[in-house]
Scaffold this motif. Structure first.
Motif, PDB file in Angstrom:
ATOM      1  N   MET A   1       0.980  -1.088  -0.279  1.00 37.21           N
ATOM      2  CA  MET A   1       0.033   0.040   0.009  1.00 37.21           C
ATOM      3  C   MET A   1       0.901   1.177  -0.091  1.00 37.21           C
ATOM      4  SD  MET A   1      -2.363   1.398   3.253  1.00 37.21           S
ATOM      5  CE  MET A   1      -2.531  -0.201   3.773  1.00 37.21           C
ATOM      6  N   ASN A   2       0.638   2.103  -0.772  1.00 33.30           N
ATOM      7  CA  ASN A   2       1.309   3.501  -1.111  1.00 33.30           C
ATOM      8  C   ASN A   2       0.477   4.473  -0.606  1.00 33.30           C
ATOM      9  OD1 ASN A   2       2.402   5.839  -1.970  1.00 33.30           O
ATOM     10  ND2 ASN A   2       3.841   4.708  -3.393  1.00 33.30           N
ATOM     11  N   ILE A   3       0.708   5.164   0.443  1.00 33.62           N
ATOM     12  CA  ILE A   3      -0.044   6.147   1.401  1.00 33.62           C
ATOM     13  C   ILE A   3      -0.046   7.360   0.293  1.00 33.62           C
ATOM     14  CG2 ILE A   3      -0.384   7.335   3.386  1.00 33.62           C
ATOM     15  CD1 ILE A   3       0.706   5.113   4.849  1.00 33.62           C
ATOM     16  N   GLY A   4       0.999   7.556  -0.291  1.00 32.57           N
ATOM     17  CA  GLY A   4       1.052   8.946  -0.941  1.00 32.57           C
ATOM     18  C   GLY A   4       0.229   8.670  -2.279  1.00 32.57           C
ATOM     19  N   GLU A   5       0.109   7.362  -2.919  1.00 32.20           N
ATOM     20  CA  GLU A   5      -0.615   7.329  -4.067  1.00 32.20           C
ATOM     21  C   GLU A   5      -2.186   7.390  -3.592  1.00 32.20           C
ATOM     22  OE1 GLU A   5       0.598   3.863  -6.161  1.00 32.20           O
ATOM     23  OE2 GLU A   5       2.558   4.787  -6.378  1.00 32.20           O
ATOM     24  N   GLU A   6      -2.573   6.752  -2.373  1.00 25.92           N
ATOM     25  CA  GLU A   6      -3.860   6.558  -2.176  1.00 25.92           C
ATOM     26  C   GLU A   6      -4.363   8.248  -2.013  1.00 25.92           C
ATOM     27  OE1 GLU A   6      -5.917   4.384  -0.836  1.00 25.92           O
ATOM     28  OE2 GLU A   6      -4.858   2.342  -1.016  1.00 25.92           O
ATOM     29  N   VAL A   7      -3.538   8.864  -1.043  1.00 27.63           N
ATOM     30  CA  VAL A   7      -3.903  10.371  -1.024  1.00 27.63           C
ATOM     31  C   VAL A   7      -3.974  11.302  -2.392  1.00 27.63           C
ATOM     32  CG1 VAL A   7      -3.121  12.665   0.101  1.00 27.63           C
ATOM     33  CG2 VAL A   7      -3.020  10.568   1.359  1.00 27.63           C
ATOM     34  N   ARG A   8      -2.996  10.948  -3.123  1.00 23.88           N
ATOM     35  CA  ARG A   8      -3.188  11.666  -4.538  1.00 23.88           C
ATOM     36  C   ARG A   8      -4.377  11.204  -5.124  1.00 23.88           C
ATOM     37  NH1 ARG A   8       1.244   9.963  -6.255  1.00 23.88           N
ATOM     38  NH2 ARG A   8       2.590  11.808  -5.173  1.00 23.88           N
ATOM     39  N   ALA A   9      -4.552  10.098  -5.281  1.00 26.37           N
ATOM     40  CA  ALA A   9      -6.078   9.743  -5.719  1.00 26.37           C
ATOM     41  C   ALA A   9      -7.352  10.292  -5.232  1.00 26.37           C
ATOM     42  CB  ALA A   9      -6.378   8.047  -5.910  1.00 26.37           C
ATOM     43  N   LEU A  10      -7.173  10.420  -3.819  1.00 20.30           N
ATOM     44  CA  LEU A  10      -8.443  10.822  -3.279  1.00 20.30           C
ATOM     45  C   LEU A  10      -8.479  12.401  -3.460  1.00 20.30           C
ATOM     46  CD1 LEU A  10     -10.332   9.949  -1.013  1.00 20.30           C
ATOM     47  CD2 LEU A  10      -8.790  10.924   0.640  1.00 20.30           C
ATOM     48  N   THR A  11      -7.301  13.253  -3.453  1.00 24.81           N
ATOM     49  CA  THR A  11      -7.337  14.748  -3.524  1.00 24.81           C
ATOM     50  C   THR A  11      -7.763  14.925  -4.942  1.00 24.81           C
ATOM     51  OG1 THR A  11      -4.920  14.525  -4.045  1.00 24.81           O
ATOM     52  CG2 THR A  11      -5.689  15.140  -1.720  1.00 24.81           C
ATOM     53  N   GLU A  12      -7.418  14.196  -6.063  1.00 23.73           N
ATOM     54  CA  GLU A  12      -7.609  14.086  -7.422  1.00 23.73           C
ATOM     55  C   GLU A  12      -9.080  13.984  -7.756  1.00 23.73           C
ATOM     56  OE1 GLU A  12      -5.263  12.014  -9.973  1.00 23.73           O
ATOM     57  OE2 GLU A  12      -3.248  13.097  -9.463  1.00 23.73           O
ATOM     58  N   LYS A  13      -9.638  12.989  -6.956  1.00 25.11           N
ATOM     59  CA  LYS A  13     -11.024  12.727  -7.213  1.00 25.11           C
ATOM     60  C   LYS A  13     -12.122  13.831  -6.454  1.00 25.11           C
ATOM     61  CE  LYS A  13     -14.480   9.388  -5.966  1.00 25.11           C
ATOM     62  NZ  LYS A  13     -14.853   7.985  -5.515  1.00 25.11           N
ATOM     63  N   TYR A  14     -11.774  14.471  -5.431  1.00 25.17           N
ATOM     64  CA  TYR A  14     -12.433  15.489  -4.690  1.00 25.17           C
ATOM     65  C   TYR A  14     -11.975  16.826  -5.058  1.00 25.17           C
ATOM     66  CZ  TYR A  14     -14.663  11.265  -2.707  1.00 25.17           C
ATOM     67  OH  TYR A  14     -15.173   9.914  -2.498  1.00 25.17           O
ATOM     68  N   GLU A  15     -10.878  16.750  -5.497  1.00 23.39           N
ATOM     69  CA  GLU A  15     -10.527  18.234  -6.003  1.00 23.39           C
ATOM     70  C   GLU A  15     -10.034  19.195  -4.727  1.00 23.39           C
ATOM     71  OE1 GLU A  15     -12.862  19.728  -9.044  1.00 23.39           O
ATOM     72  OE2 GLU A  15     -12.141  18.373 -10.478  1.00 23.39           O
ATOM     73  N   THR A  16      -9.714  18.537  -3.635  1.00 21.84           N
ATOM     74  CA  THR A  16      -9.411  19.321  -2.395  1.00 21.84           C
ATOM     75  C   THR A  16      -8.452  18.502  -1.586  1.00 21.84           C
ATOM     76  OG1 THR A  16     -10.396  20.507  -0.461  1.00 21.84           O
ATOM     77  CG2 THR A  16     -11.406  18.387  -1.283  1.00 21.84           C
ATOM     78  N   ARG A  17      -7.707  19.340  -0.983  1.00 19.47           N
ATOM     79  CA  ARG A  17      -7.050  18.716   0.386  1.00 19.47           C
ATOM     80  C   ARG A  17      -7.564  18.853   1.769  1.00 19.47           C
ATOM     81  NH1 ARG A  17      -2.381  17.430  -2.404  1.00 19.47           N
ATOM     82  NH2 ARG A  17      -1.313  16.594  -0.539  1.00 19.47           N
ATOM     83  N   ASP A  18      -8.749  19.542   1.748  1.00 19.70           N
ATOM     84  CA  ASP A  18      -9.295  19.719   3.012  1.00 19.70           C
ATOM     85  C   ASP A  18     -10.192  18.206   3.509  1.00 19.70           C
ATOM     86  OD1 ASP A  18     -11.313  20.488   4.901  1.00 19.70           O
ATOM     87  OD2 ASP A  18     -11.285  22.303   4.404  1.00 19.70           O
ATOM     88  N   PRO A  19      -9.732  18.057   4.452  1.00 18.95           N
ATOM     89  CA  PRO A  19     -10.335  16.731   5.219  1.00 18.95           C
ATOM     90  C   PRO A  19     -12.001  16.844   5.432  1.00 18.95           C
ATOM     91  CG  PRO A  19      -8.911  17.681   6.795  1.00 18.95           C
ATOM     92  CD  PRO A  19      -8.766  18.393   5.559  1.00 18.95           C
ATOM     93  N   PHE A  20     -12.201  17.961   5.745  1.00 21.03           N
ATOM     94  CA  PHE A  20     -13.654  18.178   6.112  1.00 21.03           C
ATOM     95  C   PHE A  20     -14.381  17.903   4.871  1.00 21.03           C
ATOM     96  CE2 PHE A  20     -11.549  20.409   9.609  1.00 21.03           C
ATOM     97  CZ  PHE A  20     -12.012  19.607  10.431  1.00 21.03           C
ATOM     98  N   ASP A  21     -14.101  18.699   3.635  1.00 19.28           N
ATOM     99  CA  ASP A  21     -14.646  18.648   2.292  1.00 19.28           C
ATOM    100  C   ASP A  21     -14.527  17.250   1.938  1.00 19.28           C
ATOM    101  OD1 ASP A  21     -15.003  21.393   2.501  1.00 19.28           O
ATOM    102  OD2 ASP A  21     -13.379  21.852   1.100  1.00 19.28           O
TER     103      ASP A  21
END
Length: 137
Positions: A1-21
């Motif tokens: 599991m690459n955590i950086g890739e997980e986060v990158r995919a998540l931020t691209e999908k939701y177009e934000t880095r804000d955890p609340f959003d």
């Protein structure tokens, strides 16, 4: 599991880095509660993911806790760390570190880190407002 890739995919999908959003977009409820010395936790009663955040924390700390607990939700959806910590001899250190790494990847972008490459770890920690140990992850 690459955590950086997980986060990158998540931020691209939701177009934000804000955890609340992100939690709102994923329809993960956040409950603000008086939790004493506990900053927050994640659980899944009846299969529904819920993030609990100590309402007495300052906003910056609540944001970190939200990112950390979102990390558990993504990386360890079935882990019950409060139960493991209180009722077993299993160490939860590994999954807590992974959730911290997830939070740091989410809250501090690669571009922001690149801009701070000439600073010491202590300076970066002070700038972003996180403990040195979190920045070192």
């Amino acid at each position: 599991m690459n955590i950086g890739e997980e986060v990158r995919a998540l931020t691209e999908k939701y177009e934000t880095r804000d955890p609340f959003d992100i939690t709102a977009a994923m329809q993960i409820p956040i409950l603000y509660e008086t939790l004493g010395s506990i900053n927050g936790y994640y659980n899944r009663p009846y299969g529904v993911p819920i993030i609990h955040i100590n309402q007495d924390l300052v906003e910056h700390d609540q944001q970190f806790v939200c990112a950390h607990e979102l990390g558990h939700c993504i990386l360890h959806p079935d882990a019950n760390t409060p139960f493991l910590r209180s009722s077993t001899y299993m160490s939860v250190d590994r999954i807590e570190i992974q959730a911290n790494v997830f939070a740091m990847y989410l809250l501090i972008s690669d571009a922001e880190l690149a801009e701070s490459r000439y600073y010491t770890v202590d300076q970066i920690a002070r700038f972003f407002g996180y403990q040195r140990e979190l920045i070192e992850l």
